[in-house]
Design an enzyme around this catalytic site. Structure first.
Site, PDB file in Angstrom:
ATOM      1  N   HIS B 405      44.166 -35.922 -16.197  1.00 50.58           N
ATOM      2  CA  HIS B 405      43.430 -35.226 -17.251  1.00 50.58           C
ATOM      3  C   HIS B 405      44.400 -34.245 -17.889  1.00 50.58           C
ATOM      4  O   HIS B 405      44.568 -33.134 -17.381  1.00 50.58           O
ATOM      5  CB  HIS B 405      42.225 -34.473 -16.661  1.00 50.58           C
ATOM      6  CG  HIS B 405      41.026 -35.337 -16.472  1.00 50.58           C
ATOM      7  ND1 HIS B 405      40.227 -35.273 -15.352  1.00 50.58           N
ATOM      8  CD2 HIS B 405      40.481 -36.291 -17.271  1.00 50.58           C
ATOM      9  CE1 HIS B 405      39.245 -36.146 -15.474  1.00 50.58           C
ATOM     10  NE2 HIS B 405      39.375 -36.773 -16.634  1.00 50.58           N
ATOM     11  N   PHE B 555      45.622 -32.386 -14.556  1.00 50.53           N
ATOM     12  CA  PHE B 555      44.833 -32.325 -13.326  1.00 50.53           C
ATOM     13  C   PHE B 555      44.294 -33.715 -12.998  1.00 50.53           C
ATOM     14  O   PHE B 555      44.302 -34.611 -13.825  1.00 50.53           O
ATOM     15  CB  PHE B 555      43.660 -31.344 -13.496  1.00 50.53           C
ATOM     16  CG  PHE B 555      44.106 -29.962 -13.887  1.00 50.53           C
ATOM     17  CD1 PHE B 555      44.624 -29.091 -12.939  1.00 50.53           C
ATOM     18  CD2 PHE B 555      44.040 -29.537 -15.220  1.00 50.53           C
ATOM     19  CE1 PHE B 555      45.053 -27.825 -13.299  1.00 50.53           C
ATOM     20  CE2 PHE B 555      44.461 -28.271 -15.581  1.00 50.53           C
ATOM     21  CZ  PHE B 555      44.974 -27.413 -14.618  1.00 50.53           C
ATOM     22  N   HIS B 556      43.841 -33.845 -11.802  1.00 47.52           N
ATOM     23  CA  HIS B 556      43.098 -35.023 -11.372  1.00 47.52           C
ATOM     24  C   HIS B 556      43.886 -36.313 -11.520  1.00 47.52           C
ATOM     25  O   HIS B 556      43.431 -37.270 -12.144  1.00 47.52           O
ATOM     26  CB  HIS B 556      41.774 -35.145 -12.149  1.00 47.52           C
ATOM     27  CG  HIS B 556      41.039 -33.848 -12.247  1.00 47.52           C
ATOM     28  ND1 HIS B 556      40.294 -33.483 -13.343  1.00 47.52           N
ATOM     29  CD2 HIS B 556      40.942 -32.794 -11.385  1.00 47.52           C
ATOM     30  CE1 HIS B 556      39.765 -32.289 -13.153  1.00 47.52           C
ATOM     31  NE2 HIS B 556      40.155 -31.846 -11.952  1.00 47.52           N
ATOM     32  N   PRO B 557      45.079 -36.405 -10.961  1.00 47.89           N
ATOM     33  CA  PRO B 557      45.816 -37.672 -11.036  1.00 47.89           C
ATOM     34  C   PRO B 557      45.070 -38.757 -10.267  1.00 47.89           C
ATOM     35  O   PRO B 557      44.419 -38.488  -9.248  1.00 47.89           O
ATOM     36  CB  PRO B 557      47.154 -37.352 -10.371  1.00 47.89           C
ATOM     37  CG  PRO B 557      46.891 -36.169  -9.501  1.00 47.89           C
ATOM     38  CD  PRO B 557      45.801 -35.393 -10.178  1.00 47.89           C
ATOM     39  N   PRO B 600      36.974 -35.195 -10.522  1.00 48.94           N
ATOM     40  CA  PRO B 600      36.741 -36.455  -9.788  1.00 48.94           C
ATOM     41  C   PRO B 600      36.301 -36.312  -8.336  1.00 48.94           C
ATOM     42  O   PRO B 600      36.189 -37.311  -7.644  1.00 48.94           O
ATOM     43  CB  PRO B 600      38.127 -37.103  -9.837  1.00 48.94           C
ATOM     44  CG  PRO B 600      39.073 -35.951  -9.799  1.00 48.94           C
ATOM     45  CD  PRO B 600      38.387 -34.814 -10.513  1.00 48.94           C
TER      46      PRO B 600
END
Lengths: 471, 616
Positions: B405, B555-557, B600
């Protein structure tokens, strides 16, 4: 094809909650299917000796573990799984059953280091970690002994049925014996079934004969003979036949005088080589004795006179002797120690002129937890033992590997049969046999600077023993 | 990093006197010790470059210059190609270092009155509110763990996915060992240690994980028992139905069927005690976001969070000092341990052991654990690396398709104090543009500890920091076109042109919300046009920004070992099994088929629940 080898590793183990590590030593004997080579992926059966020293602070402290009867498996896959895993179960001095689980993790970039270091965890039955061991195979000291110890065998180890088959191939002057001794535990009755094949030294036709002894509790022993009848090689599952007396791996039946028996065998354990395996296989000693079924049970019926004894899983054994004849003097003990453990003793003075002057050579095999002691060759082990053969009390004393052994056997005269044997050369021998002997077996180990009893057994009227001599 | 070289740079960049610069520089050097070597070397080179620029321009070092001339040097460096990024990197580290020193380049007396929740005061003034006690966890450090052990299941990673898998397998009766690279953090540490210290120890690479590209992006990932759930914002969005349908229909993942997946999400929400954030502790930052959105007529509401007892400490990103945020270290992991699981901490798994095409265990350091089933939950960056190190990286898509993200943030300056770090860190969601893949969340925090970086250098920056208590900040994240790739040592990320457009759109949207809420001006985060007072100025500023000019965080890989029915496209099958080997499950964000378009945590946990429950 099977491969056997020995491996010794030393190091230390750090027990949970202890600040200092204790010295540890593993002596393993492994036997695996196939040849030992780097591409293999095989599981070997392992027996061995686990030793963990007492507290490092107190040199007199007894060993924490000293179990010569450790068993387990060895998973060998140095290239295919890059792992050699050791899993052993052993017993500590205070009787706890523990399990060692560790593996060498082979890295091709560091082959020597990873092939010689064995980190392992010691767990209890519940899986709780008891300690962490770091063991090392000392290349300089242990590689050569290990390499020398490697043995390959193309045939599978002979089974009890194989070992019971007759070996006579027409040579004169031979004596083969199949004998079974049994104790009926409810009544305390002992039974001795002795089957002989005699090939006289003068080239006369071989014959089969034998006798049966019953040793009732509170009554005089009874002896009855069968045969002789001409020897005919048996067929089918039978390994011996003398008239209606037959022996097979699973059944003993026959009659002699007013004695008759029909017994079925169950179990028996792995064959016990009282004499060295090579001596039995290659027939190089004047005679050799082995016990193909050392810890069997027998179920069936025994009749003598008007008495009928029903045997239900009565402990006993079937043993074999093959040689030129009976020894000049000998003593024999078979002690069923329970749970598959057995002590077998044959102390003999050969009848050969140049050997008869030697003292009796005691061959001792003590099977404890599936491990036969002493670990090495029984003939070499006999050199460290001494037998005093007398009646009614005879003894075997000395060293059993690193342990000290004393065996006392008492054969009360009123429970003993005196049976005359005839050697293939025609000379007579008298055997004093009882299946209701008393025996005391004590094994001591040296810990903390003094000998302490490791294991002891007392058999009160259930030991099977005999002393033979030319009278 | 040399403290001496950095001292003058700190003074120049933050606009503080030499005494304070010395303290900040010392602290920055200490923090940089946790950074990866290339990052630390880059920072050292940046400091040397700025000093060299001073010599080139004035004939003397930065330390000997007056504040005016130092600022001139900074301006000159900014004008160089790449100079702005270089100074930004230095500024980010120095702001982090200054965040918990008493020298945070702010006015002396007035600030003491105006900054009630300043993080640097935490050690001296502990949170008076009681903390929820840490639940019991069976944690053993790697040093105390035996070198050789065996288990039924080894779980690599104790984050959202790993914790759920550990719980499910342990409850099914398996002997489970969870292997975690980080250590266990306690609430006592969160209350006792300064935020910056917590920051560098709670994040992998000290929080300086960098995805290379234009622009380079910071990719923070938590490292500790609980993984990123220790340090995330606590925002718990359910996986959108459109995303689930995509996973089911386009990727052939039956478990993503919305009817089924919703039940899993319900279960995870119950586990985490997810509920809308009560407005009483939202803070002014959230209230302004709500007010701005309301005036624009946009959909906005307090976020659903897993922090039922949140008191608005605004320290989610560095560990909740009250254990109010339900990271998995407070629920799934204790439940796993109660069922017999053990967590080995400080254990970075070097490789999976594989024998004859079947997983056999894991190795970390000189330790090995044998197990017939290995559950990999090391995160979207580390999972593909671990699989590759283990010789299991044969699938051409493994490590590719990294979705993140990408996020931008803007601030609005208000006439009245906002004190954005007093309240919930991430408080309000504005979903007006969510259908376009843009999710705006009111995200605030103390200077240096949030992704918004105030503009300028020297006295300009100092002035901004002086007025930091009047700033309200919003962040927006974009559901990207997967454009990243995880290598053995590096992560590369290419921002898609469409994503750059949406980020610009997000900047404008956030600026409009702030202006509607009454902001005097908007700090755009764009170097060339840092301020905007009207919607038109905002649009012009955003339009002028090239992708490389955007201050991005990511963020949120996820998606680096994506799940799917097509063996050619997906390294992991729909049951979570890694293709090409038996006995390896992947249950972390790397298995997500695509970007979930929302925070997530719930998606990962529900997927892990489905996979591990089916395999247990």
């Amino acid at each position: 094809m099977r491969t056997a080898f020995r491996e010794v590793m030393t190091g230390d183990v750090r027990l949970a909650g202890e600040p200092a590590a204790r010295a540890m030593r593993l002596e393993l004997r492994a036997e695996l299917p196939g040849l030992l080579h780097p591409w293999m992926a095989a599981t070997a059966e392992v027996t061995g000796h686990v030793h963990v020293a007492g507290s490092g602070d107190d040199p007199a402290a007894p060993d924490w573990a000293d179990d010569p009867a450790a068993t387990g498996i060895l998973e060998i896959a140095p290239l295919r799984a890059r792992r050699i895993r050791y899993r052993l179960s052993f017993t500590t001095a205070d009787g706890r059953r523990l399990h060692l689980d560790g593996w060498k993790s082979i890295r091709l970039g560091r082959p020597v280091r990873t092939m010689t270091r064995l980190p392992a965890t010691v767990l209890d039955d519940s899986g709780r970690v008891v300690g962490e061991a770091r063991l090392r195979f000392a290349l300089t000291r242990q590689l050569l002994p290990m390499a020398v110890s490697v043995r390959t065998r193309t045939d599978p180890p002979p089974t009890a049925a194989d070992l019971l088959r007759p070996r006579w191939r027409g040579r004169p002057g031979r004596l083969e014996v199949w004998y079974a001794t049994i104790t009926e535990p409810r009544t305390g009755t002992g039974l001795w079934l002795h089957h002989e094949l005699v090939a006289p030294g003068d080239g006369a036709a071989p014959y089969a004969h034998g006798w049966t002894g019953v040793f009732p509790a509170g009554a005089a022993p009874v002896l009855a003979r069968f045969g002789p009848v001409p020897w005919r090689a048996p067929d089918g599952p039978e390994v011996y036949r003398a008239g209606e007396v037959t022996v097979s791996a699973d059944r003993l039946r026959g009659s002699a005088g007013d004695l008759s028996w029909d017994l079925r065998r169950c179990g028996g354990g792995a064959p016990l080589y009282t004499f060295p395996r090579w001596a039995w296989r290659h027939d190089v000693l004047p005679a050799a004795q082995i016990v193909p079924l050392p810890a069997a049970t027998f179920t069936g019926t025994l009749r003598y006179g008007q008495t009928v004894v029903e045997l239900a899983r009565a402990p006993g054994n079937i043993a074999r002797i093959d040689g030129h004849g009976n020894a000049a003097r000998w003593a024999w003990l078979h002690a069923d120690l329970g749970g598959g453990d057995v002590c077998e003793v044959v102390a003999a003075v050969a009848a050969r002129p140049w050997l008869s002057r030697l003292p009796a050579l005691p061959m001792v095999r003590l099977r404890v937890g599936g491990v036969d002691l002493p670990g090495g060759d029984p003939l070499l082990g006999a050199a460290r033992l001494r037998a005093d053969l007398d009646l009614p009390h005879w003894t075997v004393t000395g060293r059993l590997g690193g342990a000290r052994l004393r065996i006392d056997v008492i054969q009360p005269a009123d429970r003993t049969l005196a049976v005359e044997y005839v050697n293939p050369d025609g000379s007579p021998v008298v055997c004093h046999n009882t299946e209701r002997a008393h025996a005391r077996i004590v094994v001591e180990r040296r810990t903390g600077g003094q000998w302490r009893t490791w294991r002891s057994w007392t058999l009160d009227g259930t030991a099977h023993a005999e002393v033979g001599r030319r009278e | 990093m040399s403290e001496r070289a950095l001292r003058a740079v700190a003074a120049a960049v933050l606009g503080v006197d030499d005494a304070r610069a010395r303290v900040v520089a010392a602290r920055a050097v200490r923090l940089a010790g946790a950074f990866p070597r290339p990052v630390a070397a880059g920072l050292r080179a940046a400091a040397v470059t700025v000093n060299a620029a001073a010599y080139a321009r004035t004939g003397t070092g930065l330390a000997a210059l007056t504040p005016d001339r130092r600022e001139a040097v900074c301006a000159a460096v900014t004008a160089l190609p790449g100079g702005a990024q270089l100074l930004d990197a230095l500024k980010t580290v120095l702001l982090l270092a200054a965040s918990d020193t008493a020298v945070a380049a702010m006015p002396r007396q007035a600030r003491a009155d105006r900054l009630p929740a300043r993080p640097d005061r935490l050690p001296a003034r502990p949170d008076p509110l009681p903390a929820r006690p840490d639940p019991p966890l069976t944690c053993i450090t790697a040093a105390e763990w035996p070198a050789r052990t065996s288990a039924d299941v080894v779980v690599v990673g104790s984050g959202a996915g790993g914790a759920v898998a550990a719980r499910e397998f342990a409850r099914a009766g398996a002997r489970v060992v969870v292997v975690e690279e980080g250590r266990r953090f306690t609430v006592d540490e969160f209350r006792r240690l300064p935020p910056a210290d917590r920051f560098v120890s709670l994040y992998r690479d000290g929080g300086a994980t960098l995805a290379l590209g234009r622009p380079p992006v910071l990719l923070p990932q938590g490292r500790g028992v609980g993984g990123t759930t220790l340090v995330n914002s606590g925002t718990c969005y359910r996986t959108p139905t459109r995303v689930l349908r995509r996973w089911r229909d386009a990727y052939g993942v039956p478990v993503a069927d919305p009817a089924h997946f919703d039940r899993l999400l319900d279960e995870v929400e119950a586990l985490l005690a997810v509920a809308p954030q009560p407005t009483d502790v939202l803070g002014r930052n959230g209230a302004l976001a709500l007010a701005g959105a309301r005036r624009l007529g946009w959909r906005a509401a307090p976020l659903r969070r897993n922090a039922p007892g949140c008191a608005g400490s605004c320290q989610c990103a560095v560990g909740c000092p009250r254990n109010a945020k339900n990271g998995v270290h407070l629920n799934a992991l204790p439940q796993a341990c109660a069922a017999g699981a053990v967590i080995v901490t400080g254990a970075r798994v070097r490789r999976l052991l594989v024998t004859g095409g079947r997983a056999a265990g894991v190795r970390f350091g000189e330790h090995e654990i044998l197990a017939p089933l290995v559950v990999v939950a090391a995160g979207a960056v580390e999972t593909p690396r671990l699989l590759r190190r283990s010789g299991l990286g044969g699938h051409p898509q493994l490590g590719r398709n990294l979705a993140v993200h990408p996020a931008v943030s803007v601030a609005g300056r208000f006439a009245e104090p906002v004190v954005s770090w007093s309240g919930v860190l991430q408080s309000v969601g504005i979903e007006e543009l969510h259908d376009d893949g843009v999710l705006i969340e009111a995200t605030a925090g103390p200077p240096g500890l949030v992704s918004f970086v105030p503009p300028g250098y020297g006295r300009t920056l100092r002035a901004q920091l002086d007025g930091a208590d009047r700033l309200a900040t919003l962040g927006a994240m974009v559901a990207d076109v997967p454009g990243g790739r995880v290598g053995a040592r590096t992560v590369r990320y290419r921002l898609a042109p469409t994503d750059a457009d949406r980020l610009r759109e997000a900047i404008v949207a956030m600026g409009r919300v702030l202006l509607a809420a009454g902001a005097d001006e908007v700090l755009t985060g764009i170097e060339a046009r840092p301020y905007a007072r009207t919607a038109d100025e905002l649009a012009a500023a955003a339009a002028s920004a090239a992708p490389a000019d955007l201050h991005l965080a990511a963020f949120h890989p996820g998606g680096t070992a994506r799940m799917g029915a097509d063996p050619a496209r997906a390294p992991v099958d729909p049951a979570g099994r890694l293709r090409g080997v038996h006995g390896v499950l992947v249950v972390d964000a790397s298995a997500l088929p695509t970007c979930p378009e929302v925070n997530p945590q719930l998606s990962i946990m529900a997927l892990a629940l489905a996979v591990s429950r089916a395999a247990a």
